[in-house]
Design a protein around this motif. Structure first.
Motif, PDB file in Angstrom:
ATOM      1  N   ILE A 432     -11.050  -6.234   8.464  1.00  0.00           N
ATOM      2  CA  ILE A 432      -9.746  -5.950   9.055  1.00  0.00           C
ATOM      3  C   ILE A 432      -9.056  -7.238   9.494  1.00  0.00           C
ATOM      4  CG2 ILE A 432     -10.656  -5.590  11.377  1.00  0.00           C
ATOM      5  CD1 ILE A 432      -7.630  -3.918   9.717  1.00  0.00           C
ATOM      6  N   LEU A 433      -9.864  -8.208   9.979  1.00  0.00           N
ATOM      7  CA  LEU A 433      -9.286  -9.502  10.316  1.00  0.00           C
ATOM      8  C   LEU A 433      -8.745 -10.193   9.084  1.00  0.00           C
ATOM      9  CD1 LEU A 433     -11.880 -10.803  12.931  1.00  0.00           C
ATOM     10  CD2 LEU A 433      -9.573  -9.934  13.360  1.00  0.00           C
ATOM     11  N   GLY A 434      -9.435 -10.040   7.972  1.00  0.00           N
ATOM     12  CA  GLY A 434      -8.953 -10.618   6.712  1.00  0.00           C
ATOM     13  C   GLY A 434      -7.656  -9.986   6.262  1.00  0.00           C
ATOM     14  N   ILE A 435      -7.526  -8.666   6.429  1.00  0.00           N
ATOM     15  CA  ILE A 435      -6.305  -7.957   6.019  1.00  0.00           C
ATOM     16  C   ILE A 435      -5.106  -8.466   6.805  1.00  0.00           C
ATOM     17  CG2 ILE A 435      -5.163  -5.713   6.012  1.00  0.00           C
ATOM     18  CD1 ILE A 435      -7.997  -4.491   5.631  1.00  0.00           C
ATOM     19  N   SER A 478      -8.375   4.509   9.653  1.00  0.00           N
ATOM     20  CA  SER A 478      -8.243   3.328   8.795  1.00  0.00           C
ATOM     21  C   SER A 478      -7.578   3.674   7.476  1.00  0.00           C
ATOM     22  CB  SER A 478      -9.607   2.691   8.550  1.00  0.00           C
ATOM     23  OG  SER A 478     -10.113   2.143   9.753  1.00  0.00           O
ATOM     24  N   LEU A 479      -7.831   4.887   6.961  1.00  0.00           N
ATOM     25  CA  LEU A 479      -7.156   5.319   5.729  1.00  0.00           C
ATOM     26  C   LEU A 479      -5.639   5.385   5.943  1.00  0.00           C
ATOM     27  CD1 LEU A 479      -9.509   8.108   4.319  1.00  0.00           C
ATOM     28  CD2 LEU A 479      -8.793   6.032   3.121  1.00  0.00           C
ATOM     29  N   VAL A 480      -5.252   5.954   7.099  1.00  0.00           N
ATOM     30  CA  VAL A 480      -3.818   6.021   7.418  1.00  0.00           C
ATOM     31  C   VAL A 480      -3.230   4.609   7.542  1.00  0.00           C
ATOM     32  CG1 VAL A 480      -2.127   6.729   9.137  1.00  0.00           C
ATOM     33  CG2 VAL A 480      -4.013   8.254   8.542  1.00  0.00           C
ATOM     34  N   GLY A 481      -3.968   3.723   8.222  1.00  0.00           N
ATOM     35  CA  GLY A 481      -3.490   2.357   8.392  1.00  0.00           C
ATOM     36  C   GLY A 481      -3.379   1.613   7.079  1.00  0.00           C
ATOM     37  N   THR A 482      -4.377   1.751   6.217  1.00  0.00           N
ATOM     38  CA  THR A 482      -4.350   1.086   4.915  1.00  0.00           C
ATOM     39  C   THR A 482      -3.166   1.564   4.083  1.00  0.00           C
ATOM     40  OG1 THR A 482      -6.759   0.845   4.918  1.00  0.00           O
ATOM     41  CG2 THR A 482      -5.643   0.686   2.784  1.00  0.00           C
ATOM     42  N   LEU A 487       2.186   0.811   1.790  1.00  0.00           N
ATOM     43  CA  LEU A 487       3.462   1.494   1.604  1.00  0.00           C
ATOM     44  C   LEU A 487       4.627   0.672   2.146  1.00  0.00           C
ATOM     45  CD1 LEU A 487       4.842   4.190   0.736  1.00  0.00           C
ATOM     46  CD2 LEU A 487       4.549   4.961   3.092  1.00  0.00           C
ATOM     47  N   PHE A 488       4.479   0.171   3.394  1.00  0.00           N
ATOM     48  CA  PHE A 488       5.597  -0.513   4.035  1.00  0.00           C
ATOM     49  C   PHE A 488       5.665  -1.995   3.692  1.00  0.00           C
ATOM     50  CE2 PHE A 488       4.941   3.146   6.939  1.00  0.00           C
ATOM     51  CZ  PHE A 488       6.200   3.734   6.777  1.00  0.00           C
ATOM     52  N   GLY A 501       0.722   0.275  10.735  1.00  0.00           N
ATOM     53  CA  GLY A 501      -0.487   0.310   9.910  1.00  0.00           C
ATOM     54  C   GLY A 501      -1.610  -0.502  10.523  1.00  0.00           C
ATOM     55  N   PHE A 502      -1.280  -1.695  11.040  1.00  0.00           N
ATOM     56  CA  PHE A 502      -2.292  -2.529  11.680  1.00  0.00           C
ATOM     57  C   PHE A 502      -2.851  -1.844  12.931  1.00  0.00           C
ATOM     58  CE2 PHE A 502       0.114  -6.382   9.886  1.00  0.00           C
ATOM     59  CZ  PHE A 502      -0.624  -6.322   8.715  1.00  0.00           C
ATOM     60  N   PHE A 503      -1.992  -1.110  13.637  1.00  0.00           N
ATOM     61  CA  PHE A 503      -2.453  -0.408  14.842  1.00  0.00           C
ATOM     62  C   PHE A 503      -3.524   0.625  14.478  1.00  0.00           C
ATOM     63  CE2 PHE A 503      -2.112   3.413  17.488  1.00  0.00           C
ATOM     64  CZ  PHE A 503      -2.443   2.887  18.725  1.00  0.00           C
ATOM     65  N   PHE A 504      -3.263   1.409  13.434  1.00  0.00           N
ATOM     66  CA  PHE A 504      -4.251   2.415  13.010  1.00  0.00           C
ATOM     67  C   PHE A 504      -5.528   1.742  12.509  1.00  0.00           C
ATOM     68  CE2 PHE A 504      -0.519   5.279  12.749  1.00  0.00           C
ATOM     69  CZ  PHE A 504      -1.045   6.349  13.455  1.00  0.00           C
TER      70      PHE A 504
END
Length: 531
Positions: A432-435, A478-482, A487-488, A501-504
């Motif tokens: 997640i840090l990499g993303i 995490s699926l919602v965030g990804t 998407l955005f 997205g990052f929040f989720f």
């Protein structure tokens, strides 16, 4: 031939005879004149270690070479600078000669020529363009005054706005001009009055203030790190790093040195800063703008010298202005601002007029180079920048960004406490840090495949942990965030959507780091409610 295609620039100091050969070779092979422009850049190695006289001779030879090829528009800022602020007759005459070979005529040229004429009349001399070095008796001798007047005649009707000033000189009421010069001025006045050509103003070259667009001036984040290493000392002997100096406000940053022998450059720069300081106070915005002037000559310009120099020109340190010298990493400072200066030993042998508007992060918002400072234009631009900043601060996005920035200090220790010990959870955290890091990267599009791999690793790690604890809530978040990030970021560009997205994603990772008993207690609560 474009500027970067000039192949004759040396990569180290050279003697003048070699310089003459390179310039002559360049003008012979490049009739467009573009190849000569890099020879005028003050930072070049071949000016290093030369005396001021030698530098003027070298630059004058380049200006003269334009008259034998063509004077492109890109060379005009250098020519204007020489005419407006130069004090060497040979270089000024060569600049006037080059101006007569320009593609366009403009009234601004007349203004520059008039300034040059008034500056050079008291100390003009004879010289010749027949050879690089002057040898007596001179053949085809000329003067700076004569070449400037020829340039006025070339302008013709475009120079009509300069007729009143020329007529005052021709009247010679104070008897300070010799008869030959008065005769030349009178002849030029007649030529201008009888000229019947059509005035064609070149709007593309009417840039008298040397202003460069914002987009050309942004420095990369990696370069801003040097601001923390540049140590300065002010007129009171207090030391401060450059990043601290720039913090919190807009900064008007000029460069100068007290041993400058040209009153039209450093001395006038500090005097203009004093006028700007006063205007800012009258406008009620002095607290929002810092004024600082940094010396090129750290060896000589000690704090007490800086203080006296500034006060003698009306710049008041007690009102917040600072005159500074560099205690460490002058080369870093010069590289960051791309300063137009060169040295022979510790002595400045050539420099330009340069003033920068810098924000608190070290971004160069505007710069004024070569041309003498226009105080009204500078004040206007500062007010526009402050208005722009106020509008940004009032925006919802700015408030959210500041909230996120202040929250980072408290989030980091929380994440450290929640850092899991098992390999799968650790993989999820690192992914997640990499993303988020790659979203910030300017090369985001180039590393999209890698980002998708990292997201997949994150989801796989959350899935394995979900199976292990028999709860998939972190995975679903995490699926919602990804999905939101993809998407955005690509389909419907939205920063707010990306942040959501990052929040989720972070919520999923934080929940994933909670101990197993949390999920066991959560299931018991759900079962009790159902029963």
């Amino acid at each position: 031939m474009m500027l970067e295609q000039c192949t004759f620039l040396p990569d180290g100091p050279i003697d003048e005879s070699k310089f003459e050969t390179l310039v002559t070779k360049t003008r012979a092979l490049d009739k467009s004149g573009y190849g000569l422009i890099p020879f005028l850049q003050e930072q070049n190695y071949f000016y290093l270690g030369k005396s001021s006289t030698a530098v003027n001779r070298m630059r004058g030879y380049v200006y003269y070479s334009f008259s034998l090829t063509r004077t492109p528009d890109e060379a005009l800022p250098y020519i204007y600078e020489e005419l407006e602020s130069g004090n060497d007759p040979y270089a000024i005459a060569a600049a006037a000669l080059a101006l007569r070979n320009a593609e366009h005529k403009s009234s601004h040229m007349g203004k520059m020529l008039m300034k040059a004429l008034l500056n050079i009349l008291p100390h003009d001399i004879y010289f010749s363009f027949n050879a690089y070095y002057q040898s007596w008796p001179l053949q085809n001798r000329t003067t700076a005054t004569a070449e400037i007047l020829k340039a006025f005649a070339w302008l013709g009707v475009v120079a009509k706005a300069n007729l009143p000033a020329l007529e005052i000189l021709a009247a010679n009421r104070k008897r300070r001009i010799n008869n030959d010069t008065v005769s030349l001025i009178s002849d030029v006045i007649k030529q201008i009055k009888t000229a019947g050509e059509v005035v064609i103003e070149d709007c593309c070259n009417s840039n008298p203030f040397g202003i460069i667009a914002d987009s050309q001036l942004q420095r990369q984040v990696s370069k801003k790190r040097v601001l923390k290493r540049i140590l300065l000392e002010d007129q009171n002997g207090d030391q401060i790093y450059l990043d601290k100096l720039l913090a919190n406000n807009l900064t008007l940053l000029a460069f100068f040195y007290t041993r400058c022998d040209n009153p039209l450059k450093c001395s006038l720069t500090i005097s203009n800063l004093a006028v700007i300081q006063s205007d800012l106070e009258e406008s009620g915005i002095a607290e929002k703008v810092k004024i600082a002037a940094v010396s090129y000559d750290s060896f000589y310009d000690k704090p007490e010298i800086l203080k006296v120099y500034g006060e003698a020109r009306g710049l008041m340190p007690e009102s917040g202005a600072k005159l500074l010298r560099v205690k460490s990493d002058f080369q870093e400072l010069s590289s960051y601002f791309n300063l137009g200066v060169n040295f022979t030993g510790e002595i400045v042998n050539r420099h330009i007029i340069e003033l920068y508007v810098v924000d608190r992060s070290g971004n160069i918002l505007n710069r004024f180079q070569r041309a003498q400072m226009d105080n009204k234009s500078i004040i206007t631009q500062i007010k526009d920048l402050l208005d722009k900043q106020d509008k940004e601060k009032a925006s919802l996005f700015y408030k959210f960004k500041m909230l996120a920035r202040s929250g980072c200090l408290s989030i980091v220790p929380i994440l450290f406490v929640l850092l899991p010990k098992c390999p799968f959870c650790l993989a999820a955290y690192l992914s997640i840090l990499g993303i988020t890091g790659m979203q910030i990267s300017p090369y985001f599009k180039l590393i999209l495949p890698l980002m998708l791999v990292v997201m997949s690793v994150n989801l796989f790690a959350l899935y394995k942990m979900g199976v292990k604890r028999n709860n998939f809530l972190p995975l679903h978040l995490s699926l919602v965030g990804t999905a939101a990030v993809i998407l955005f970021r690509y389909l419907w560009l939205s920063r707010l959507g990306c942040y959501a997205g990052f929040f989720f994603l972070f919520a999923g990772i934080i929940l994933n780091g909670l101990p197993f008993r949390f999920y066991s207690n959560y299931k018991l609560i759900i079962k009790r409610k159902k029963t």
